[in-house]
Design an enzyme around this catalytic site. Structure first.
Site, PDB file in Angstrom:
ATOM      1  N   ASP A  64       0.707  -1.293   0.147  1.00 28.10           N
ATOM      2  CA  ASP A  64       0.135   0.088   0.183  1.00 28.10           C
ATOM      3  C   ASP A  64       0.972   1.323   0.082  1.00 28.10           C
ATOM      4  O   ASP A  64       2.015   1.095   0.337  1.00 28.10           O
ATOM      5  CB  ASP A  64      -0.947  -0.079   0.899  1.00 28.10           C
ATOM      6  CG  ASP A  64      -0.459   0.157   2.415  1.00 28.10           C
ATOM      7  OD1 ASP A  64       1.042  -0.169   2.600  1.00 28.10           O
ATOM      8  OD2 ASP A  64      -0.959   0.511   3.507  1.00 28.10           O
ATOM      9  N   TYR A  66       2.992   4.782   0.808  1.00 26.15           N
ATOM     10  CA  TYR A  66       3.523   5.401   1.830  1.00 26.15           C
ATOM     11  C   TYR A  66       2.549   6.374   2.603  1.00 26.15           C
ATOM     12  O   TYR A  66       1.403   6.713   1.811  1.00 26.15           O
ATOM     13  CB  TYR A  66       4.666   6.578   1.482  1.00 26.15           C
ATOM     14  CG  TYR A  66       5.902   5.647   0.838  1.00 26.15           C
ATOM     15  CD1 TYR A  66       6.525   4.752   1.446  1.00 26.15           C
ATOM     16  CD2 TYR A  66       6.359   6.035  -0.560  1.00 26.15           C
ATOM     17  CE1 TYR A  66       7.708   4.043   0.941  1.00 26.15           C
ATOM     18  CE2 TYR A  66       7.539   5.192  -1.076  1.00 26.15           C
ATOM     19  CZ  TYR A  66       8.040   4.216  -0.350  1.00 26.15           C
ATOM     20  OH  TYR A  66       9.025   3.429  -0.519  1.00 26.15           O
ATOM     21  N   PHE A  77       6.923   2.064  -4.041  1.00 25.08           N
ATOM     22  CA  PHE A  77       8.185   2.436  -3.749  1.00 25.08           C
ATOM     23  C   PHE A  77       8.802   3.703  -4.181  1.00 25.08           C
ATOM     24  O   PHE A  77       9.864   4.235  -3.483  1.00 25.08           O
ATOM     25  CB  PHE A  77       9.324   1.360  -4.369  1.00 25.08           C
ATOM     26  CG  PHE A  77       8.888   0.030  -3.922  1.00 25.08           C
ATOM     27  CD1 PHE A  77       9.261  -0.433  -2.551  1.00 25.08           C
ATOM     28  CD2 PHE A  77       8.493  -0.955  -4.458  1.00 25.08           C
ATOM     29  CE1 PHE A  77       9.187  -1.569  -1.946  1.00 25.08           C
ATOM     30  CE2 PHE A  77       8.064  -2.227  -4.011  1.00 25.08           C
ATOM     31  CZ  PHE A  77       8.850  -2.620  -2.678  1.00 25.08           C
ATOM     32  N   HIS A 186      11.808  -9.237   0.828  1.00 24.57           N
ATOM     33  CA  HIS A 186      11.622  -7.654   0.391  1.00 24.57           C
ATOM     34  C   HIS A 186      12.555  -6.834   0.747  1.00 24.57           C
ATOM     35  O   HIS A 186      13.458  -7.282   1.543  1.00 24.57           O
ATOM     36  CB  HIS A 186      10.386  -7.434   1.505  1.00 24.57           C
ATOM     37  CG  HIS A 186       9.563  -5.914   0.978  1.00 24.57           C
ATOM     38  ND1 HIS A 186       9.981  -4.755   1.616  1.00 24.57           N
ATOM     39  CD2 HIS A 186       8.396  -5.938   0.539  1.00 24.57           C
ATOM     40  CE1 HIS A 186       9.204  -3.877   1.143  1.00 24.57           C
ATOM     41  NE2 HIS A 186       8.322  -4.496   0.547  1.00 24.57           N
TER      42      HIS A 186
END
Length: 231
Positions: A64, A66, A77, A186
């Protein structure tokens, strides 16, 4: 919320007529009227507008957006120029440097990737300020699953880069033998040292694209200059 007006419209149009989407639209409209929600409503669908379906050559999945001021702008990202680079993106840049020798840029804006055909798609497209995953379960997952299936159905070589378990869970939908699926932990500071560093996804993606006659991605994010703004 901005409308989809490019070639994403045809595969996603059926979603707009479904009951879940009508409910999602009402809920999101209400959320923006009552709370601070990111990204700005006009940026929610930026991943689709910046990367038409016919141009997708790489898919990177996030979760989701920031959830702090000024960060989210519709690309996973990525943060707007001038905003402090988040920790996961710092690690992405480090791996990019180690993999391809790219310099570490002075900004976290990944529009350069999106415009080359890198679909930077969060599976949830909105979030309340300061509340990670606050819009989980509203219906975005069903909508973005439809987008992932639309990419999977494309009859040309495409790379899917799946970082972390939530992204890797989407691989069940990826059954097209023409595509390449790259998996690793990740890039979060909590997991990057468990196998993200050293995974070399950027060179692997480009080697696959070039081997299939597709122009590789220029992964170097250019500098923009100017001061960083801390959050």
């Amino acid at each position: 919320m901005a409308a989809i007006s490019n070639d994403w419209l045809e595969p996603l149009k059926p979603e707009f007529g479904k009951a879940y989407y009508a409910q999602l639209y009402r809920r999101i409209k209400d959320e923006y009227s009552r709370y601070v929600v990111y990204p700005p409503s006009g940026d929610i669908l930026n991943a689709f507008s910046l990367t038409p379906l016919s141009r997708v050559k790489v898919v990177i999945l996030g979760q989701d957006p920031y959830h702090e001021p000024g960060q989210a702008h519709g690309l996973c990202f990525s943060v707007k120029p001038g905003i402090e680079i988040p920790p996961s993106l710092v690690n992405i840049y480090q791996e990019l440097h180690d993999d391809l020798g790219c310099y570490i840029p002075d900004n976290g804006c990944l529009t350069h990737w999106a415009e080359q055909g890198v679909l930077l798609l969060n599976t949830i497209l909105t979030v309340r300020a300061h509340q990670a995953f606050s819009h989980r379960g509203l219906g975005w997952e069903q909508f973005t699953d439809a987008a992932i299936r639309a990419v999977n159905a494309q009859d040309r070589p495409i790379v899917f880069i799946l970082w972390g378990r939530p992204a890797q869970a989407k691989s069940i939908m990826l059954n097209n033998p023409r595509h390449l699926i790259l998996k690793s932990p990740h890039p979060s500071p909590l997991s990057a040292y468990r196998g993200f560093f050293g995974s070399r996804p950027f060179s692997a993606a480009n080697h696959f694209l070039e081997a299939n006659g597709v122009e590789p991605v220029d992964w170097q994010i250019p500098n923009v200059g100017g001061p960083m703004v801390s959050q």
